[in-house]
Design a protein around this motif. Sequence first.
Motif, mmCIF file in Angstrom:
data_model
loop_
_atom_site.group_PDB
_atom_site.id
_atom_site.type_symbol
_atom_site.label_atom_id
_atom_site.label_comp_id
_atom_site.label_asym_id
_atom_site.label_seq_id
_atom_site.Cartn_x
_atom_site.Cartn_y
_atom_site.Cartn_z
ATOM 1 N N GLN A 21 0.678 -1.310 0.219
ATOM 2 C CA GLN A 21 0.063 -0.077 0.196
ATOM 3 C C GLN A 21 0.650 0.966 0.030
ATOM 4 O O GLN A 21 1.723 1.003 0.488
ATOM 5 N N GLU A 22 0.289 2.452 -0.253
ATOM 6 C CA GLU A 22 1.055 3.688 -0.463
ATOM 7 C C GLU A 22 0.252 4.762 -0.208
ATOM 8 O O GLU A 22 -1.079 4.448 0.187
ATOM 9 N N ASN A 23 0.483 5.381 1.205
ATOM 10 C CA ASN A 23 -0.539 6.591 2.021
ATOM 11 C C ASN A 23 0.514 7.223 2.824
ATOM 12 O O ASN A 23 2.031 6.690 3.131
ATOM 13 N N ASN A 24 0.360 8.462 3.436
ATOM 14 C CA ASN A 24 1.180 9.647 3.989
ATOM 15 C C ASN A 24 0.891 8.771 5.735
ATOM 16 O O ASN A 24 0.189 9.719 6.155
ATOM 17 N N TYR A 25 2.318 8.165 6.104
ATOM 18 C CA TYR A 25 2.090 8.023 7.375
ATOM 19 C C TYR A 25 2.569 8.587 8.656
ATOM 20 O O TYR A 25 3.353 8.325 9.682
ATOM 21 N N ILE A 26 4.031 8.998 7.365
ATOM 22 C CA ILE A 26 4.999 9.644 8.723
ATOM 23 C C ILE A 26 4.236 11.679 9.540
ATOM 24 O O ILE A 26 3.593 11.945 8.719
ATOM 25 N N ILE A 27 4.603 11.677 10.583
ATOM 26 C CA ILE A 27 4.073 13.131 11.260
ATOM 27 C C ILE A 27 5.195 13.691 12.108
ATOM 28 O O ILE A 27 5.945 13.055 12.695
ATOM 29 N N PRO A 28 6.209 14.426 11.149
ATOM 30 C CA PRO A 28 6.804 15.045 11.410
ATOM 31 C C PRO A 28 7.452 15.525 12.930
ATOM 32 O O PRO A 28 6.162 16.292 13.329
ATOM 33 N N GLN A 29 8.206 15.024 13.656
ATOM 34 C CA GLN A 29 8.394 15.748 14.734
ATOM 35 C C GLN A 29 9.341 16.701 14.799
ATOM 36 O O GLN A 29 11.038 16.010 14.932
ATOM 37 N N ASN A 30 9.234 17.794 15.517
ATOM 38 C CA ASN A 30 10.521 18.567 15.536
ATOM 39 C C ASN A 30 11.908 18.020 16.560
ATOM 40 O O ASN A 30 11.963 17.650 17.334
ATOM 41 N N LEU A 31 12.849 18.925 15.641
ATOM 42 C CA LEU A 31 14.038 18.687 16.678
ATOM 43 C C LEU A 31 14.810 19.046 16.371
ATOM 44 O O LEU A 31 15.415 19.572 15.011
ATOM 45 N N ALA A 32 15.537 19.531 17.136
ATOM 46 C CA ALA A 32 16.790 20.641 17.246
ATOM 47 C C ALA A 32 17.990 19.941 16.817
ATOM 48 O O ALA A 32 18.432 19.232 16.872
ATOM 49 N N ILE A 33 18.150 21.283 15.549
ATOM 50 C CA ILE A 33 19.536 20.974 14.350
ATOM 51 C C ILE A 33 20.693 21.065 15.287
ATOM 52 O O ILE A 33 21.144 23.111 14.828
ATOM 53 N N SER A 34 21.691 21.049 15.777
ATOM 54 C CA SER A 34 22.515 21.582 15.646
ATOM 55 C C SER A 34 24.057 22.786 14.934
ATOM 56 O O SER A 34 23.974 21.904 13.862
ATOM 57 N N ASP A 35 24.031 23.601 14.952
ATOM 58 C CA ASP A 35 24.365 24.360 14.041
ATOM 59 C C ASP A 35 25.539 24.158 13.876
ATOM 60 O O ASP A 35 25.800 24.315 12.183
ATOM 61 N N TYR A 36 26.500 23.280 14.068
ATOM 62 C CA TYR A 36 27.788 22.298 13.571
ATOM 63 C C TYR A 36 27.124 21.637 13.103
ATOM 64 O O TYR A 36 27.898 21.260 11.798
ATOM 65 N N PHE A 163 10.504 6.928 2.859
ATOM 66 C CA PHE A 163 10.274 5.781 3.845
ATOM 67 C C PHE A 163 8.962 4.659 4.133
ATOM 68 O O PHE A 163 8.442 4.651 3.198
ATOM 69 N N GLY A 164 9.441 3.583 4.527
ATOM 70 C CA GLY A 164 8.146 2.246 4.654
ATOM 71 C C GLY A 164 8.124 1.736 5.339
ATOM 72 O O GLY A 164 9.530 2.407 6.437
ATOM 73 N N LYS A 165 6.968 1.085 5.999
ATOM 74 C CA LYS A 165 7.031 -0.008 6.976
ATOM 75 C C LYS A 165 6.736 -1.157 6.672
ATOM 76 O O LYS A 165 5.519 -1.278 5.987
ATOM 77 N N LEU A 166 6.309 -1.855 7.509
ATOM 78 C CA LEU A 166 5.561 -3.089 7.810
ATOM 79 C C LEU A 166 5.121 -3.796 8.986
ATOM 80 O O LEU A 166 6.137 -3.869 10.134
ATOM 81 N N SER A 167 4.338 -4.305 8.921
ATOM 82 C CA SER A 167 3.626 -4.701 9.592
ATOM 83 C C SER A 167 2.658 -6.005 9.871
ATOM 84 O O SER A 167 2.103 -5.931 8.731
ATOM 85 N N LEU A 168 2.887 -7.095 10.252
ATOM 86 C CA LEU A 168 1.896 -8.617 9.899
ATOM 87 C C LEU A 168 2.959 -8.971 8.465
ATOM 88 O O LEU A 168 4.031 -8.267 8.001
ATOM 89 N N ASP A 169 1.562 -8.522 7.287
ATOM 90 C CA ASP A 169 2.202 -9.616 6.332
ATOM 91 C C ASP A 169 1.718 -7.920 5.620
ATOM 92 O O ASP A 169 1.221 -7.868 4.298
ATOM 93 N N ARG A 170 1.565 -6.589 5.636
ATOM 94 C CA ARG A 170 1.020 -5.144 5.142
ATOM 95 C C ARG A 170 2.206 -3.950 4.549
ATOM 96 O O ARG A 170 2.967 -4.099 6.112
ATOM 97 N N PHE A 171 2.945 -3.685 3.825
ATOM 98 C CA PHE A 171 4.030 -3.057 3.856
ATOM 99 C C PHE A 171 3.714 -1.481 3.097
ATOM 100 O O PHE A 171 2.892 -1.905 2.627
ATOM 101 N N VAL A 172 4.524 -0.763 3.648
ATOM 102 C CA VAL A 172 3.207 0.429 3.261
ATOM 103 C C VAL A 172 4.073 1.288 2.808
ATOM 104 O O VAL A 172 5.573 1.558 3.619
ATOM 105 N N LYS A 173 4.077 2.121 2.126
ATOM 106 C CA LYS A 173 5.135 3.031 1.481
ATOM 107 C C LYS A 173 5.289 4.444 1.510
ATOM 108 O O LYS A 173 4.273 4.344 0.591
ATOM 109 N N ASN A 174 6.085 4.899 2.337
ATOM 110 C CA ASN A 174 5.122 6.669 2.404
ATOM 111 C C ASN A 174 4.908 7.312 1.273
ATOM 112 O O ASN A 174 6.437 7.439 0.109
ATOM 113 N N ILE A 175 3.994 7.978 0.504
ATOM 114 C CA ILE A 175 4.197 8.847 -0.466
ATOM 115 C C ILE A 175 5.011 9.708 -0.728
ATOM 116 O O ILE A 175 5.682 10.287 -2.004
ATOM 117 N N LYS A 176 4.877 10.543 0.490
ATOM 118 C CA LYS A 176 6.046 11.844 1.023
ATOM 119 C C LYS A 176 7.437 11.212 0.118
ATOM 120 O O LYS A 176 7.704 11.008 1.478
#
Length: 204
Positions: A21-36, A163-176
Amino acid sequence: MSFSSYKNIRSVIKKFNLTYQENNYIIPQNLAISDYLRGEIEFSLREVVLENSELAICENLIYPILKEIWKNYYLEDYMLWSHEALEYDEDLSGVPDYTIAQRSPQGKVIFDRPYLVIVEAKKDNFTEGWGECAAEMVAAQKINESPEQTLFGIVSNGKIWEFGKLSLDRFVKNIKSYYISDLDELFGAINYLFDQCRLQLGNG
């Protein structure tokens, strides 16, 4: 068969009787990025010759990003492994580029249950990259002996991340797809996967 023998995701879906399957399951979670790190990534994109070396892409783009995010999670009892063998049987064996795995109670030198595998899209070939990555995800699922858990995969050429994920027999590829040109959004997407791995550890 080694993971690289699977040349596309279709071959993995058919061989292991999965659904795709294909759908958008990613929910970005903000994380600070160092200047370095921002400076290092910008320098690598501007000055490092990346096009003629797969290793250069891993060392200068993929690994630094993964390591920076992992620094926020290593106390959650999982490890970031580089080029560690993953072997289930003769049909599922090989060496992922990177793996997030549970930290073994025997110490950091012992490779334990894998939850996230990362594959470089060599020569920008995402089709073959996903064949390899999906096979690695199936191997991880079988090694863990917990098919209800969710396993995650990333395929990247350093600049584009899928990005992709697998659970049981279902593979889901993130569209974005996510791009290194928007480092904050990319970090948020990868951080989401790391947090999902943390939840899997809590259920393990």
